[in-house]
Design a protein around this motif. Structure first.
Motif, PDB file in Angstrom:
ATOM      1  N   VAL A  69      34.976   0.211 -11.876  1.00 51.57           N
ATOM      2  CA  VAL A  69      34.826  -0.227 -10.485  1.00 51.57           C
ATOM      3  C   VAL A  69      35.077   0.934  -9.535  1.00 51.57           C
ATOM      4  O   VAL A  69      34.329   1.139  -8.560  1.00 51.57           O
ATOM      5  N   LEU A  70      36.123   1.710  -9.790  1.00 53.46           N
ATOM      6  CA  LEU A  70      36.418   2.867  -8.951  1.00 53.46           C
ATOM      7  C   LEU A  70      35.288   3.894  -8.998  1.00 53.46           C
ATOM      8  O   LEU A  70      34.956   4.522  -7.987  1.00 53.46           O
ATOM      9  N   ALA A  71      34.687   4.067 -10.174  1.00 52.91           N
ATOM     10  CA  ALA A  71      33.576   5.009 -10.314  1.00 52.91           C
ATOM     11  C   ALA A  71      32.380   4.567  -9.476  1.00 52.91           C
ATOM     12  O   ALA A  71      31.719   5.398  -8.827  1.00 52.91           O
ATOM     13  N   ILE A  72      32.096   3.282  -9.454  1.00 56.98           N
ATOM     14  CA  ILE A  72      30.993   2.771  -8.635  1.00 56.98           C
ATOM     15  C   ILE A  72      31.311   2.955  -7.153  1.00 56.98           C
ATOM     16  O   ILE A  72      30.431   3.303  -6.358  1.00 56.98           O
ATOM     17  N   LEU A  73      32.568   2.746  -6.774  1.00 57.18           N
ATOM     18  CA  LEU A  73      32.979   2.985  -5.393  1.00 57.18           C
ATOM     19  C   LEU A  73      32.769   4.451  -5.022  1.00 57.18           C
ATOM     20  O   LEU A  73      32.238   4.764  -3.944  1.00 57.18           O
ATOM     21  N   ALA A  74      33.171   5.364  -5.898  1.00 62.43           N
ATOM     22  CA  ALA A  74      32.976   6.794  -5.641  1.00 62.43           C
ATOM     23  C   ALA A  74      31.497   7.148  -5.550  1.00 62.43           C
ATOM     24  O   ALA A  74      31.102   8.062  -4.820  1.00 62.43           O
ATOM     25  N   ASN A  75      30.676   6.412  -6.272  1.00 67.68           N
ATOM     26  CA  ASN A  75      29.225   6.649  -6.310  1.00 67.68           C
ATOM     27  C   ASN A  75      28.528   6.227  -5.024  1.00 67.68           C
ATOM     28  O   ASN A  75      27.470   6.771  -4.662  1.00 67.68           O
TER      29      ASN A  75
END
Length: 295
Positions: A69-75
């Motif tokens: 989820v954090l990776a998608i937010l960073a994306n």
């Protein structure tokens, strides 16, 4: 020395900063807009690709789902969905480094054949975002998974919100920032520095310079490959503990010089990578049949 709980705050801060930048540059002259797009948006969005890298190793939180989820937010501020697919391919880069048709970090035969002169290597640097994103689809395509569809949906929704609030120029600021930041840009020097053979017999190189502050210490690349379960925050400690090992290995202090050397040195090209064939075709097909190491 595993995950770094501060990663989520860094991601939240820089995503918010990108949105603030859109607001502040809304009526800026095009020269200012373009300058900030390259320097500010380019640097921040490249930083977010390296947050995705950190999170692909599950080093930003304790749970796998939280890291996804954090990776998608960073994306999101990059404007182009990448986080879920990056995780799948990057895990294979670590386990099968340099393996032909499995490690998609290895340039294709066409890249090595065509981008050999200085001018063509400049073009290759500009086009790195295209090769980095499209090469996996050509070399080792994978069936999309649930997380990739979630990633795409979230990115489209975010992009539509950006267009609604700041217009198409707002979306261009983010997307062009991603392309600039991953292209001919100082921070993008790590793409070349990490595994291009500049010293015969050495496959992986570390960088010990100030840009590590913006890149989750990805420059500590030998340390990262040796201890991929240790967060970037703690990699300088790894170097310090094993200084007699890491300090004796050839390393870099400037990514800009790495890019310059790559362009002007006729002996260096996209072919300057270690490529190996250790897996049987049956093993590769079995890996592909189960969707890779990570889905």
């Amino acid at each position: 020395m595993g995950n770094d709980p501060t990663t989520k705050y860094k991601v939240l801060f820089w995503v918010a900063f990108q949105l603030l930048s859109l607001h502040l540059l809304e009526d800026a002259p095009w020269q200012t807009w373009l300058f900030c797009c390259y320097t500010l948006s380019g640097s921040i969005n490249h930083m977010m690709t390296l947050a995705m890298h950190e999170l692909s190793h599950n080093l930003g939180a304790k749970g796998v789902t939280q890291n996804r989820v954090l990776a998608i937010l960073a994306n999101l501020p990059m404007g182009i969905p990448a986080a879920a697919s990056f995780k799948r391919y990057h895990m294979e880069h670590h386990k099968f480094q340099g393996e032909d048709v499995v490690d998609v970090d290895i340039p294709t035969e066409f890249e090595g054949w065509f981008f050999r002169t200085a001018l063509r290597k400049v073009l290759w640097c500009f086009l790195q975002p295209a090769f980095y994103s499209l090469r996996p689809l050509a070399v080792s395509p994978k069936e999309p998974t649930r997380w990739e569809f979630i990633n795409i949906a979230c990115t489209i929704a975010f992009d539509l919100m950006i267009v609604h609030v700041w217009g198409i120029s707002g979306l261009l600021y983010l997307v062009l920032g991603t392309l600039f930041g991953m292209g001919l840009h100082p921070v993008a020097g790590h793409f070349i520095a990490e595994h291009y053979v500049m010293n015969e017999g050495q496959e992986t190189y570390s960088y010990y310079g100030p840009l590590n502050w913006l890149t989750f210490n990805v420059g500590y690349h030998n340390e990262h490959h040796d201890f991929a379960n240790i967060s970037g925050k703690h990699l300088p400690t790894v170097r310090k503990v094993a200084a007699e090992y890491y300090d004796e290995m050839p390393h870099y202090h400037s990514w800009i010089k790495v890019i310059w050397d790559y362009i002007v040195d006729d002996g260096i090209s996209p072919y300057s990578r270690v490529k190996r064939v250790t897996m049987e075709n049956e093993e590769i097909e079995a890996l592909r049949a189960r969707g890779g190491l990570v889905k």
